[in-house]
Design a protein around this motif. Structure first.
Motif, PDB file in Angstrom:
ATOM      1  N   GLU A   1       0.051 -10.350  12.360  1.00  0.00           N
ATOM      2  CA  GLU A   1      -1.000  -9.367  12.106  1.00  0.00           C
ATOM      3  C   GLU A   1      -1.350  -8.651  13.404  1.00  0.00           C
ATOM      4  O   GLU A   1      -1.313  -9.247  14.484  1.00  0.00           O
ATOM      5  CB  GLU A   1      -2.257 -10.032  11.556  1.00  0.00           C
ATOM      6  CG  GLU A   1      -2.102 -10.645  10.172  1.00  0.00           C
ATOM      7  CD  GLU A   1      -3.401 -11.250   9.678  1.00  0.00           C
ATOM      8  OE1 GLU A   1      -4.266 -11.588  10.529  1.00  0.00           O
ATOM      9  OE2 GLU A   1      -3.583 -11.380   8.451  1.00  0.00           O
ATOM     10  N   ALA A   2      -1.688  -7.378  13.291  1.00  0.00           N
ATOM     11  CA  ALA A   2      -2.120  -6.619  14.464  1.00  0.00           C
ATOM     12  C   ALA A   2      -2.764  -5.313  14.005  1.00  0.00           C
ATOM     13  O   ALA A   2      -2.531  -4.833  12.885  1.00  0.00           O
ATOM     14  CB  ALA A   2      -0.947  -6.321  15.395  1.00  0.00           C
ATOM     15  N   THR A   3      -3.574  -4.748  14.879  1.00  0.00           N
ATOM     16  CA  THR A   3      -4.121  -3.408  14.688  1.00  0.00           C
ATOM     17  C   THR A   3      -3.555  -2.517  15.787  1.00  0.00           C
ATOM     18  O   THR A   3      -3.630  -2.859  16.976  1.00  0.00           O
ATOM     19  CB  THR A   3      -5.651  -3.412  14.757  1.00  0.00           C
ATOM     20  OG1 THR A   3      -6.169  -4.235  13.713  1.00  0.00           O
ATOM     21  CG2 THR A   3      -6.203  -1.995  14.603  1.00  0.00           C
ATOM     22  N   ILE A   4      -2.970  -1.394  15.393  1.00  0.00           N
ATOM     23  CA  ILE A   4      -2.380  -0.463  16.362  1.00  0.00           C
ATOM     24  C   ILE A   4      -3.146   0.851  16.302  1.00  0.00           C
ATOM     25  O   ILE A   4      -3.215   1.488  15.245  1.00  0.00           O
ATOM     26  CB  ILE A   4      -0.888  -0.215  16.080  1.00  0.00           C
ATOM     27  CG1 ILE A   4      -0.121  -1.538  16.002  1.00  0.00           C
ATOM     28  CG2 ILE A   4      -0.294   0.691  17.157  1.00  0.00           C
ATOM     29  CD1 ILE A   4       1.339  -1.368  15.614  1.00  0.00           C
TER      30      ILE A   4
ATOM     31  N   GLU B   1      -9.823   7.023  12.758  1.00  0.00           N
ATOM     32  CA  GLU B   1      -9.651   6.629  14.155  1.00  0.00           C
ATOM     33  C   GLU B   1      -8.196   6.352  14.532  1.00  0.00           C
ATOM     34  O   GLU B   1      -7.918   5.602  15.466  1.00  0.00           O
ATOM     35  CB  GLU B   1     -10.504   5.388  14.463  1.00  0.00           C
ATOM     36  CG  GLU B   1     -11.990   5.594  14.197  1.00  0.00           C
ATOM     37  CD  GLU B   1     -12.801   4.337  14.446  1.00  0.00           C
ATOM     38  OE1 GLU B   1     -12.201   3.238  14.450  1.00  0.00           O
ATOM     39  OE2 GLU B   1     -14.016   4.455  14.646  1.00  0.00           O
ATOM     40  N   ASN B   2      -7.254   6.939  13.810  1.00  0.00           N
ATOM     41  CA  ASN B   2      -5.830   6.785  14.145  1.00  0.00           C
ATOM     42  C   ASN B   2      -5.420   5.320  14.286  1.00  0.00           C
ATOM     43  O   ASN B   2      -4.696   4.940  15.220  1.00  0.00           O
ATOM     44  CB  ASN B   2      -5.493   7.543  15.432  1.00  0.00           C
ATOM     45  CG  ASN B   2      -5.396   9.038  15.215  1.00  0.00           C
ATOM     46  OD1 ASN B   2      -5.496   9.508  14.086  1.00  0.00           O
ATOM     47  ND2 ASN B   2      -5.227   9.797  16.286  1.00  0.00           N
ATOM     48  N   LYS B   3      -5.851   4.477  13.350  1.00  0.00           N
ATOM     49  CA  LYS B   3      -5.537   3.051  13.405  1.00  0.00           C
ATOM     50  C   LYS B   3      -4.754   2.622  12.174  1.00  0.00           C
ATOM     51  O   LYS B   3      -5.022   3.082  11.062  1.00  0.00           O
ATOM     52  CB  LYS B   3      -6.815   2.222  13.497  1.00  0.00           C
ATOM     53  CG  LYS B   3      -7.556   2.346  14.816  1.00  0.00           C
ATOM     54  CD  LYS B   3      -8.780   1.436  14.829  1.00  0.00           C
ATOM     55  CE  LYS B   3      -9.521   1.521  16.152  1.00  0.00           C
ATOM     56  NZ  LYS B   3     -10.728   0.638  16.167  1.00  0.00           N
ATOM     57  N   VAL B   4      -3.788   1.722  12.407  1.00  0.00           N
ATOM     58  CA  VAL B   4      -3.085   1.080  11.302  1.00  0.00           C
ATOM     59  C   VAL B   4      -3.198  -0.425  11.464  1.00  0.00           C
ATOM     60  O   VAL B   4      -3.016  -0.961  12.565  1.00  0.00           O
ATOM     61  CB  VAL B   4      -1.596   1.505  11.234  1.00  0.00           C
ATOM     62  CG1 VAL B   4      -1.465   2.967  10.838  1.00  0.00           C
ATOM     63  CG2 VAL B   4      -0.874   1.250  12.541  1.00  0.00           C
ATOM     64  N   ASN B   5      -3.551  -1.094  10.387  1.00  0.00           N
ATOM     65  CA  ASN B   5      -3.600  -2.552  10.358  1.00  0.00           C
ATOM     66  C   ASN B   5      -2.351  -3.047   9.648  1.00  0.00           C
ATOM     67  O   ASN B   5      -2.094  -2.664   8.503  1.00  0.00           O
ATOM     68  CB  ASN B   5      -4.852  -3.028   9.618  1.00  0.00           C
ATOM     69  CG  ASN B   5      -6.130  -2.583  10.300  1.00  0.00           C
ATOM     70  OD1 ASN B   5      -6.365  -2.924  11.455  1.00  0.00           O
ATOM     71  ND2 ASN B   5      -6.948  -1.809   9.603  1.00  0.00           N
ATOM     72  N   ILE B   6      -1.582  -3.864  10.341  1.00  0.00           N
ATOM     73  CA  ILE B   6      -0.303  -4.301   9.786  1.00  0.00           C
ATOM     74  C   ILE B   6      -0.294  -5.804   9.527  1.00  0.00           C
ATOM     75  O   ILE B   6      -0.907  -6.578  10.259  1.00  0.00           O
ATOM     76  CB  ILE B   6       0.884  -3.913  10.688  1.00  0.00           C
ATOM     77  CG1 ILE B   6       0.827  -4.651  12.031  1.00  0.00           C
ATOM     78  CG2 ILE B   6       0.927  -2.399  10.903  1.00  0.00           C
ATOM     79  CD1 ILE B   6       2.084  -4.479  12.868  1.00  0.00           C
ATOM     80  N   LYS B   7       0.402  -6.166   8.471  1.00  0.00           N
ATOM     81  CA  LYS B   7       0.736  -7.562   8.176  1.00  0.00           C
ATOM     82  C   LYS B   7       2.239  -7.601   7.931  1.00  0.00           C
ATOM     83  O   LYS B   7       2.743  -6.848   7.090  1.00  0.00           O
ATOM     84  CB  LYS B   7      -0.010  -8.082   6.949  1.00  0.00           C
ATOM     85  CG  LYS B   7      -1.513  -8.177   7.097  1.00  0.00           C
ATOM     86  CD  LYS B   7      -2.129  -8.772   5.829  1.00  0.00           C
ATOM     87  CE  LYS B   7      -3.641  -8.909   5.947  1.00  0.00           C
ATOM     88  NZ  LYS B   7      -4.323  -7.594   5.865  1.00  0.00           N
ATOM     89  N   VAL B   8       2.943  -8.454   8.659  1.00  0.00           N
ATOM     90  CA  VAL B   8       4.391  -8.567   8.519  1.00  0.00           C
ATOM     91  C   VAL B   8       4.726 -10.001   8.118  1.00  0.00           C
ATOM     92  O   VAL B   8       4.451 -10.937   8.871  1.00  0.00           O
ATOM     93  CB  VAL B   8       5.125  -8.197   9.818  1.00  0.00           C
ATOM     94  CG1 VAL B   8       6.636  -8.243   9.593  1.00  0.00           C
ATOM     95  CG2 VAL B   8       4.702  -6.821  10.317  1.00  0.00           C
TER      96      VAL B   8
ATOM     97  N   ASN C   1      -6.041  -7.481  18.216  1.00  0.00           N
ATOM     98  CA  ASN C   1      -6.075  -8.448  17.109  1.00  0.00           C
ATOM     99  C   ASN C   1      -4.670  -8.942  16.764  1.00  0.00           C
ATOM    100  O   ASN C   1      -4.272  -8.978  15.589  1.00  0.00           O
ATOM    101  CB  ASN C   1      -6.738  -7.839  15.872  1.00  0.00           C
ATOM    102  CG  ASN C   1      -8.138  -7.335  16.149  1.00  0.00           C
ATOM    103  OD1 ASN C   1      -8.903  -7.979  16.870  1.00  0.00           O
ATOM    104  ND2 ASN C   1      -8.476  -6.175  15.595  1.00  0.00           N
ATOM    105  N   ILE C   2      -3.924  -9.315  17.797  1.00  0.00           N
ATOM    106  CA  ILE C   2      -2.545  -9.760  17.613  1.00  0.00           C
ATOM    107  C   ILE C   2      -2.535 -11.245  17.259  1.00  0.00           C
ATOM    108  O   ILE C   2      -3.025 -12.075  18.031  1.00  0.00           O
ATOM    109  CB  ILE C   2      -1.705  -9.517  18.882  1.00  0.00           C
ATOM    110  CG1 ILE C   2      -1.782  -8.040  19.307  1.00  0.00           C
ATOM    111  CG2 ILE C   2      -0.258  -9.939  18.654  1.00  0.00           C
ATOM    112  CD1 ILE C   2      -1.192  -7.774  20.679  1.00  0.00           C
TER     113      ILE C   2
END
Length: 482
Positions: free
Chosen positions: A351-354, A426-433, A475-476
């Motif tokens: 998980e991370a927020t970019i 806010e130009n953010k992507v929350n990812i779950k891989v 939030n890595i």
């Protein structure tokens, strides 16, 4: 038995036929042992097997519940269909019967397709009713494409309707597919009707499915002529008109033949992730593979979005992120810069927020990389092109010339998802891989999914990258199952 991307030990998962009952998902599926007479004869004599689950992860395998017929039977292979509870308190299974080998069931050297019927009192033990098998009404439809019956009760017409992957008589090969329609008042006698949906756009509309969510109706089907993908259409009424949203898919090439069911208040789309021949990144896609499921949610405008199920998230309970991984800013306005992390697990959740800065050309996450971040898999965000893509390096087996590297394929074909970057806050992507074995599945903002095969599991580095721009990653976290 906990599973992320389920695969039986003695075969592969083909088309799924999910049915909800007593708060559980009964996932019937085509069980392919790949014992065909040639390497291209997939789906040879598939039975219907059954998986039972409440969350898509903790699965009970009931094995074969609908065996194939014999050489003299129409259902020498049992293909896709549906299950419904009838007014007689019995469960009714409608499935595709096809016999590729007995000329009795052929015409002009081509196998005919039929709708077959079975009944059950417990969803596990089924009795076939071969006398109720029927083929296409050839005054309307061709007899060679008459498959994947989906039966539902039409409250407006007070009858049972059956949707089928069908083709109109005399239609073109490329665009002649339609969603056929039959009607019944007792689940026994069926009358063919004019097509339920006929856009004149695809060769066929496989695995049709229909459901209502909120005040909208949704029609699901899969195609392989324009591209391999599952589509959906929207309507205010069951009679249509059926319109296509700008983004009309749930995933890309590695998520096929999706059908849905709702247990309690959760609707899931179940599909299969195709394997690649030779278990190689460079092999062609095959029919069947592993089970995958996305949870379907409805947006305010009626469009559908997908997210990982809570059951999938909850099995990743043990955090293994290194203590020294902190928020990081990565910047290079003159090329590429990477942030490399060691210790990627073969099975994990990342998980991370970019946050990306305006004008950044591309950024993303690299998985199963070497220490130089030069060989591996990439999930790349490209704001200029309004897309998310999957990529890998090397892209092909090395050729005799230096430029034989597939540079003319800027990402893996059909592993591309449209994405509206201007709609982001806010130009953010929350990812779950989610990663297990050869499967990688990305979710972005609990709206978009992108699944891929990735057969090289030996590389243990991962991290983030940017090209011609700047990103901030926070939030890595990495988790594994207990």
């Amino acid at each position: 038995m906990k599973n992320i991307f389920y695969k039986p030990g003695d075969g592969w998962v083909g088309d799924t036929i999910p049915f909800a009952h007593d708060g559980k998902f009964y996932i019937f599926y085509l069980h392919d042992e790949r014992k065909g007479n040639t390497e291209d004869e997939y789906g040879y004599r598939t039975s219907w097997n059954l998986l039972i689950t409440e969350d898509g992860v903790n699965i009970k395998d009931c094995k074969v519940v609908l065996p194939v017929g014999g050489y003299d039977d129409a259902d020498y292979a049992c293909y896709t269909g549906s299950v419904i509870e009838g007014n007689d308190s019995k469960f009714h299974m409608f499935y595709t019967a096809q016999n590729n080998y007995n000329p009795k069931y052929h015409r002009n050297g081509r196998p005919l397709q039929y709708v077959a019927h079975a009944i059950s009192e417990d969803l596990i033990h089924w009795e076939k009713l071969p006398e109720l098998t029927f083929g296409a009404d050839e005054s309307i439809y061709e007899p060679f494409d008459w498959r994947d019956p989906f039966v539902f009760y039409n409250e407006e017409e007070e009858c049972f309707d059956m949707l089928l992957a069908a083709r109109l008589q005399g239609a073109s090969e490329k665009n002649g597919g339609c969603v056929g329609l039959c009607r019944s008042y007792d689940l026994i006698h069926w009358k063919a009707m004019q097509p339920f949906y006929n856009p004149q756009s695809y060769m066929t509309h496989e695995c049709p499915d229909l459901f209502k969510m909120g005040d909208k109706w949704y029609l699901i089907f899969s195609t392989f002529s324009e591209k391999f993908v599952t589509h959906y259409r929207m309507a205010d009424k069951i009679s249509g008109p059926w319109t296509a949203p700008i983004e009309d898919t749930f995933d890309a090439r590695a998520f096929y033949a999706a059908k849905t069911a709702q247990a309690k208040d959760v609707r899931m789309a179940f599909a299969w992730v195709p394997t690649k021949r030779g278990d190689s990144d460079f092999g062609q896609y095959e029919w069947g593979g592993n089970l995958i499921a996305h949870e379907i949610k409805q947006d305010k405008d009626g469009k559908l979005k997908v997210k990982p199920s809570n059951g999938l998230i909850n099995i990743f309970e043990k955090e293994i992120t290194a203590n020294n991984i902190e928020d990081v800013e990565i910047k290079n306005n003159e090329g590429e810069k990477v942030y490399v992390i060691e210790g990627m697990k073969e099975t994990c959740l990342i998980e991370a927020t970019i946050e990306f800065y305006e004008g950044s050309r591309a950024f993303g996450i690299g998985l199963r990389q070497d220490k130089d971040f030069a060989n591996g898999y990439y999930l790349r965000f490209e704001p200029f092109y309004n897309r998310i893509v999957a990529d890998m390096w090397p892209r092909r087996i090395s050729g005799v010339n230096q430029w034989y590297v597939d540079g003319d394929k800027p990402f893996m074909v059909e592993l591309e998802r449209p994405f509206d970057y201007k709609a982001l806050e806010e130009n953010k992507v929350n990812i779950k891989v989610f990663v297990e074995g050869s499967i990688i599945c990305l979710y972005v903002n609990d709206t978009v999914a992108l699944t891929m095969r990735a057969y090289s599991t030996e590389r243990k580095y991962w991290g983030f990258f940017v090209k011609d721009g700047s990103i901030r990653v926070c939030n890595i976290h990495m988790y594994e199952t207990k």
